[in-house]
Enzyme design. Sequence first.
Site, PDB file in Angstrom:
ATOM      1  N   GLY A 190       2.213  -5.641  -9.595  1.00  0.00           N
ATOM      2  CA  GLY A 190       1.412  -4.557 -10.388  1.00  0.00           C
ATOM      3  C   GLY A 190       0.324  -4.705  -9.271  1.00  0.00           C
ATOM      4  O   GLY A 190       0.470  -4.538  -8.068  1.00  0.00           O
ATOM      5  N   GLU A 191      -1.037  -4.357  -9.999  1.00  0.00           N
ATOM      6  CA  GLU A 191      -2.042  -3.993  -9.460  1.00  0.00           C
ATOM      7  C   GLU A 191      -2.986  -5.279  -9.372  1.00  0.00           C
ATOM      8  O   GLU A 191      -3.623  -5.607 -10.398  1.00  0.00           O
ATOM      9  CB  GLU A 191      -2.740  -2.799  -9.871  1.00  0.00           C
ATOM     10  CG  GLU A 191      -4.036  -2.637  -9.211  1.00  0.00           C
ATOM     11  CD  GLU A 191      -3.809  -2.144  -7.691  1.00  0.00           C
ATOM     12  OE1 GLU A 191      -4.418  -2.731  -6.757  1.00  0.00           O
ATOM     13  OE2 GLU A 191      -2.608  -1.331  -7.274  1.00  0.00           O
ATOM     14  N   SER A 192      -3.196  -5.928  -8.362  1.00  0.00           N
ATOM     15  CA  SER A 192      -3.879  -7.443  -8.541  1.00  0.00           C
ATOM     16  C   SER A 192      -5.317  -7.356  -8.974  1.00  0.00           C
ATOM     17  O   SER A 192      -5.752  -7.927  -9.554  1.00  0.00           O
ATOM     18  CB  SER A 192      -3.984  -8.315  -7.071  1.00  0.00           C
ATOM     19  OG  SER A 192      -4.498  -7.516  -5.994  1.00  0.00           O
ATOM     20  N   CYS A 223       4.563 -10.702  -5.814  1.00  0.00           N
ATOM     21  CA  CYS A 223       3.664  -9.279  -5.191  1.00  0.00           C
ATOM     22  C   CYS A 223       2.212  -9.569  -5.770  1.00  0.00           C
ATOM     23  O   CYS A 223       1.524 -10.427  -5.027  1.00  0.00           O
ATOM     24  CB  CYS A 223       4.239  -7.982  -5.809  1.00  0.00           C
ATOM     25  SG  CYS A 223       3.533  -6.632  -4.457  1.00  0.00           S
ATOM     26  N   ARG A 228       4.560  -1.790  -1.806  1.00  0.00           N
ATOM     27  CA  ARG A 228       3.052  -2.049  -1.433  1.00  0.00           C
ATOM     28  C   ARG A 228       2.886  -3.475  -1.329  1.00  0.00           C
ATOM     29  O   ARG A 228       1.800  -3.775  -1.948  1.00  0.00           O
ATOM     30  CB  ARG A 228       2.231  -1.214  -2.552  1.00  0.00           C
ATOM     31  CG  ARG A 228       2.457   0.179  -2.545  1.00  0.00           C
ATOM     32  CD  ARG A 228       1.703   0.760  -3.637  1.00  0.00           C
ATOM     33  NE  ARG A 228       0.053   0.672  -3.388  1.00  0.00           N
ATOM     34  CZ  ARG A 228      -0.861   0.569  -4.285  1.00  0.00           C
ATOM     35  NH1 ARG A 228      -0.237   0.759  -5.427  1.00  0.00           N
ATOM     36  NH2 ARG A 228      -2.171   0.203  -3.776  1.00  0.00           N
ATOM     37  N   HIS A 258       9.843  -8.535  -5.039  1.00  0.00           N
ATOM     38  CA  HIS A 258      10.107  -8.247  -6.516  1.00  0.00           C
ATOM     39  C   HIS A 258      11.531  -8.741  -6.934  1.00  0.00           C
ATOM     40  O   HIS A 258      12.475  -7.948  -6.885  1.00  0.00           O
ATOM     41  CB  HIS A 258       9.963  -6.875  -6.928  1.00  0.00           C
ATOM     42  CG  HIS A 258       8.583  -6.472  -6.959  1.00  0.00           C
ATOM     43  ND1 HIS A 258       7.688  -6.567  -8.060  1.00  0.00           N
ATOM     44  CD2 HIS A 258       7.947  -5.800  -5.959  1.00  0.00           C
ATOM     45  CE1 HIS A 258       6.470  -5.973  -7.860  1.00  0.00           C
ATOM     46  NE2 HIS A 258       6.507  -5.805  -6.557  1.00  0.00           N
ATOM     47  N   GLU A 282      12.630  -9.706  -9.777  1.00  0.00           N
ATOM     48  CA  GLU A 282      13.198  -9.002 -11.008  1.00  0.00           C
ATOM     49  C   GLU A 282      13.735  -7.493 -10.802  1.00  0.00           C
ATOM     50  O   GLU A 282      14.201  -7.190 -11.757  1.00  0.00           O
ATOM     51  CB  GLU A 282      11.664  -8.985 -11.769  1.00  0.00           C
ATOM     52  CG  GLU A 282      10.781  -8.019 -11.780  1.00  0.00           C
ATOM     53  CD  GLU A 282       9.950  -8.152 -10.486  1.00  0.00           C
ATOM     54  OE1 GLU A 282       8.979  -7.293 -10.208  1.00  0.00           O
ATOM     55  OE2 GLU A 282      10.023  -9.508  -9.587  1.00  0.00           O
TER      56      GLU A 282
END
EC number: 4.3.3.6
Length: 188
Positions: free
Chosen positions: A47-49, A79, A134, A169, A171
């Site tokens: 996601g977005e850390s 990630c 990303r 990822h 998943e």
Amino acid sequence: MKIGILAVQGAFLEHRKKLEALGAQCVEIRQKGDLQEAFDGLVLPGGESTVQGKLLRELDIFEGLKERIIRGIPVLATCAGLILLAEACVNDPHVYFGTLPVTVKRNAYGRQLGSFHTIQEMKGIGTVPMTFIRAPYVEKADPAVEILARAEGKIVAVRYGRQYGLAFHPELDTDNRIHELFLKECRK
């Protein structure tokens, strides 16, 4: 077996589906009260850390999760989750949990257009599909950190104690072996 999944932002649902298909029960961690649940392992999703780190503190779940990580709960961090565990990031001044003695580089492969898929060798498993979106990579690892995989010459999977940090990822791919390895760690 019950797995806690950080579910404040990011690809938590994909992890949940994969783990439940493998027979695990999952609890989504969204607020402090969710930490009352007992769980045998923890997933920190992609996601977005920066957003995840901010929400961890705002929702008052940061310290509770960090304490469990320090006590040795098995962790699968993918990630952004890898960034949350890292003790340093070369292009971000924030340190979140800081329990994994590595230095990572955020968005190391560029923006969304720099995303890619590859198949590489992962120690103890064999060749596995790797989807990078990303993605970060590990720029430097403490000698105590076991390097599990590389892609394009960069470190993309590590293990330290019971913490697994992946730049990609798993998943999002049909291969279940990484999640199976994590569940095996949770059973110990």
